[in-house]
Scaffold this active site. Structure first.
Site, PDB file in Angstrom:
ATOM      1  N   LYS A   1       0.833  -1.213   0.000  1.00 37.97           N
ATOM      2  CA  LYS A   1       0.000   0.000   0.000  1.00 37.97           C
ATOM      3  C   LYS A   1       0.867   1.262   0.000  1.00 37.97           C
ATOM      4  O   LYS A   1       0.609   2.203  -0.755  1.00 37.97           O
ATOM      5  CB  LYS A   1      -0.935  -0.024   1.222  1.00 37.97           C
ATOM      6  N   SER A   2       1.879   1.287   0.840  1.00 37.82           N
ATOM      7  CA  SER A   2       2.733   2.484   0.926  1.00 37.82           C
ATOM      8  C   SER A   2       3.411   2.766  -0.411  1.00 37.82           C
ATOM      9  O   SER A   2       3.468   3.910  -0.876  1.00 37.82           O
ATOM     10  CB  SER A   2       3.810   2.277   2.000  1.00 37.82           C
TER      11      SER A   2
ATOM     12  N   ARG B   1       2.864   5.940  -3.259  1.00 34.62           N
ATOM     13  CA  ARG B   1       4.030   6.726  -3.680  1.00 34.62           C
ATOM     14  C   ARG B   1       4.293   6.598  -5.176  1.00 34.62           C
ATOM     15  O   ARG B   1       4.767   7.540  -5.815  1.00 34.62           O
ATOM     16  CB  ARG B   1       5.255   6.305  -2.860  1.00 34.62           C
TER      17      ARG B   1
ATOM     18  N   GLY C   1      -5.168   7.959   5.420  1.00 32.41           N
ATOM     19  CA  GLY C   1      -4.270   8.952   6.014  1.00 32.41           C
ATOM     20  C   GLY C   1      -3.033   9.133   5.155  1.00 32.41           C
ATOM     21  O   GLY C   1      -2.546  10.248   4.966  1.00 32.41           O
TER      22      GLY C   1
ATOM     23  N   ARG D   1      -8.986  12.337  12.127  1.00 28.96           N
ATOM     24  CA  ARG D   1      -7.551  12.151  12.382  1.00 28.96           C
ATOM     25  C   ARG D   1      -6.783  13.471  12.312  1.00 28.96           C
ATOM     26  O   ARG D   1      -7.166  14.394  11.605  1.00 28.96           O
ATOM     27  CB  ARG D   1      -6.985  11.119  11.388  1.00 28.96           C
TER      28      ARG D   1
ATOM     29  N   GLN E   1       4.477   9.271   7.226  1.00 29.47           N
ATOM     30  CA  GLN E   1       3.586  10.141   6.452  1.00 29.47           C
ATOM     31  C   GLN E   1       4.028  11.594   6.576  1.00 29.47           C
ATOM     32  O   GLN E   1       4.065  12.326   5.581  1.00 29.47           O
ATOM     33  CB  GLN E   1       2.147   9.977   6.931  1.00 29.47           C
TER      34      GLN E   1
ATOM     35  N   ASP F   1       1.700  -1.053  11.969  1.00 29.71           N
ATOM     36  CA  ASP F   1       0.372  -1.476  11.502  1.00 29.71           C
ATOM     37  C   ASP F   1       0.044  -2.919  11.897  1.00 29.71           C
ATOM     38  O   ASP F   1      -1.070  -3.391  11.653  1.00 29.71           O
ATOM     39  CB  ASP F   1       0.284  -1.340   9.977  1.00 29.71           C
TER      40      ASP F   1
ATOM     41  N   ARG G   1      -6.401   2.165  17.829  1.00 37.29           N
ATOM     42  CA  ARG G   1      -6.237   0.702  17.679  1.00 37.29           C
ATOM     43  C   ARG G   1      -6.033  -0.011  19.014  1.00 37.29           C
ATOM     44  O   ARG G   1      -6.335  -1.205  19.122  1.00 37.29           O
ATOM     45  CB  ARG G   1      -5.103   0.387  16.701  1.00 37.29           C
TER      46      ARG G   1
ATOM     47  N   ARG H   1      -7.695  -3.028   9.497  1.00 38.56           N
ATOM     48  CA  ARG H   1      -6.821  -3.965  10.227  1.00 38.56           C
ATOM     49  C   ARG H   1      -7.506  -4.509  11.483  1.00 38.56           C
ATOM     50  O   ARG H   1      -7.201  -5.617  11.928  1.00 38.56           O
ATOM     51  CB  ARG H   1      -5.483  -3.304  10.558  1.00 38.56           C
TER      52      ARG H   1
HETATM   53  C1  S3P Z   1       2.434   4.847   6.196  1.00 37.68           C
HETATM   54  C2  S3P Z   1       2.934   5.272   7.393  1.00 37.68           C
HETATM   55  C3  S3P Z   1       2.380   4.844   8.690  1.00 37.68           C
HETATM   56  C4  S3P Z   1       1.453   3.640   8.548  1.00 37.68           C
HETATM   57  C5  S3P Z   1       0.529   3.770   7.376  1.00 37.68           C
HETATM   58  C6  S3P Z   1       1.324   3.891   6.093  1.00 37.68           C
HETATM   59  C7  S3P Z   1       3.072   5.337   4.956  1.00 37.68           C
HETATM   60  O1  S3P Z   1       1.622   5.906   9.226  1.00 37.68           O
HETATM   61  O2  S3P Z   1       0.707   3.454   9.726  1.00 37.68           O
HETATM   62  O3  S3P Z   1      -0.312   2.644   7.279  1.00 37.68           O
HETATM   63  O4  S3P Z   1       2.831   4.751   3.877  1.00 37.68           O
HETATM   64  O5  S3P Z   1       3.840   6.305   5.035  1.00 37.68           O
HETATM   65  P1  S3P Z   1       2.278   7.081  10.139  1.00 37.68           P
HETATM   66  O6  S3P Z   1       3.121   7.936   9.276  1.00 37.68           O
HETATM   67  O7  S3P Z   1       1.097   7.824  10.705  1.00 37.68           O
HETATM   68  O8  S3P Z   1       3.060   6.347  11.182  1.00 37.68           O
END
Ligand code: S3P
Length: 449
Positions: free
Chosen positions: A28-29, A33, A101, A129, A176, A327, A358, A403
């Site tokens: 996902k990350s 990107r 987020g 959030r 993030q 996560d 969570r 999750r």
């Molecule tokens: C992510 C960073 C994490 C993670 C999220 C994905 C990212 O969040 O919990 O699922 O892709 O940069 P935080 O930056 O709030 O820790």
């Protein structure tokens, strides 16, 4: 989009052995990107293995709204025709990032140094959030923002017309926030510096370098210092998105607690900033091995093999490991319920500001299923009941959090009685094939009609 539709309850019944190969979707990350950096490059970025979950699809739509051409060729193959650093157009409408987020915070960063205005919103979870953690550093570039009380969405960002580079020490361990500042730094002249005390996932740094940005990372006494030179021309890339270790966590953990199981989860990225869960499970005595270890696209990758592990013991999870498994605590707490002894998870305050709180969401559901949980502001402790000792039998709230929903579905596979969630629809944000994939391994999942 999840959270806007009708809740659909889901139930997980005690399962026979889980066996076979679990091909989990793309990371996902890295998927977010790939789309965002692709949109900031000049020309066509080709992506294969993109996660086609709701979160990422919302980011794809957003990139289109900012002027990039995003084409879905089918089968996880996508192209992004980027508009170049600083080339974003002003969207005609509100950008809805759904549950994500990562999506909203990274996109805010990417547009913050363009001379345009955009308004962002999300679902009921995302709109609760905190966004000030991103808009505070963006203000240093000259960006303005107006949101709801407490820095909540919906929020309008007025991009800086004459951005200046910044030096920013990230006050919370957050990839993030780090990434939002780096993406904003792309269109500021000069060097933007981001400092983090704890190493968080480093996909942005690796991918920015891959796209041709000048970026360096140094471990110093001050912390991890990332220096990015602004105004590069990003070169389009061919990206094969690796499979998501955070999604792999679910079939892996399910196999550990379900009698007779033996599951292979191939091609999982073991980037040290992401692989903390697997080290923790091994510390607990899980029969989890890495097979066929190799490198792909500059990242360590292995096939994970998880077998039923009836003798796991609780441990104190090293707090310094938290960022690399942030996560995965929900599903770890499920495994901890099936271990003997206590599992202490400390240094995890960030869990309280994810898609749900969570710690609270898991503590409520675990207790309802007969597990003892103690908690403080930034820690929680689960008392394991042993491999055959988890009663189950309750319906848990998933709080619009994928999750949480998947963790309780895993719990039901090994518990004495079935476990339900009030709403399984959030699973589609990150792991749209969760139900067919787990069912094919032997899980007994039931979705209300
Ligand atoms: C992510 C960073 C994490 C993670 C999220 C994905 C990212 O969040 O919990 O699922 O892709 O940069 P935080 O930056 O709030 O820790």
């Amino acid at each position: 989009m999840s959270g806007h539709g009708t809740p659909i309850p889901m139930t997980s019944h005690r399962s026979g052995p889980l066996t076979g190969v679990a091909e989990v979707p793309g990371d996902k990350s890295i998927s977010h990107r790939s789309l965002i950096l692709g949109a900031m490059a000049v020309g066509e970025t080709k992506i294969s293995g993109l996660l086609e979950g709701e979160d990422v699809l919302d980011t794809a739509k957003a990139m289109q709204a900012f002027g990039a051409d995003v084409v879905n060729h089918g089968g996880g193959n996508w192209s992004v025709f980027g508009v170049g650093v600083g080339g974003f157009a002003e969207p005609e409408n509100v950008i809805d990032c759904g549950n994500s987020g990562t999506g909203v915070r990274l996109i805010m960063g990417a547009m913050a140094t363009c001379p345009i205005t955009a308004t962002f919103t999300g679902d009921a979870s995302l709109n609760k959030r905190p966004m000030a953690r991103v808009t505070d550093p963006l203000a240093l570039f000259g960006t303005q923002s107006v949101g709801r009380e407490g820095g909540r969405l919906p929020m309008t960002i007025v991009g800086a017309t004459d951005p200046v580079p910044v030096r920013y020490e990230v006050p919370v361990p957050s990839a993030q926030v780090k990434s939002a500042v780096l993406l904003a730094g792309l269109n500021a002249p000069g060097k933007t510096v981001v400092i983090e005390q704890e190493a968080t996932r480093d996909h942005s740094e690796r991918m920015l370098a891959g796209f041709g940005a000048e970026i360096s990372v140094e471990d110093t006494e001050e912390g991890r210092v990332i220096t990015l030179t602004g105004r590069p021309e990003l070169k389009p890339q061919v990206i094969a998105v690796p499979r998501d270790p955070s999604s792999a966590a679910f079939p892996v953990c399910a196999a550990l607690i379900t009698p007779g199981s033996d599951v292979l989860v191939p091609g999982i990225g073991l980037n040290p900033t992401r692989a903390g869960l697997f080290a923790t499970l091994r510390d607990m005595g899980a029969d989890l091995t890495y097979e066929n270890e190799r490198e792909e696209g500059g990242e360590p990758v292995a096939d994970l093999r998880a077998r039923y592990s009836p003798n796991m013991t609780g441990i104190e999870v090293p707090p310094e490991r938290a960022a690399s498994m942030i996560d995965e605590y929900p599903v770890l707490s499920v495994v901890a319920s099936f271990a003997t002894g206590k599992t202490m998870m400390a240094g995890v305050k960030e869990l309280r500001v994810k898609e749900s709180d969570r710690i609270d969401a898991m503590a409520r559901g675990l207790r309802a299923n007969g597990v003892t949980v103690e908690e403080g502001d930034d820690w929680w402790e689960v008392t394991g009941l042993g491999i055959d000792g988890v009663p189950g039998g309750a319906t848990c709230e998933s709080f619009l959090d994928h999750r949480i929903a998947m963790s309780f579905m895993v719990m039901g596979m090994g518990a004495q009685n079935s476990v339900s969630v009030d709403d399984g629809t959030p699973i589609a944000t990150s792991f749209p094939i969760f139900t067919p994939l787990m069912t094919q391994l032997g899980a007994k999942l039931e979705t209300a009609a």
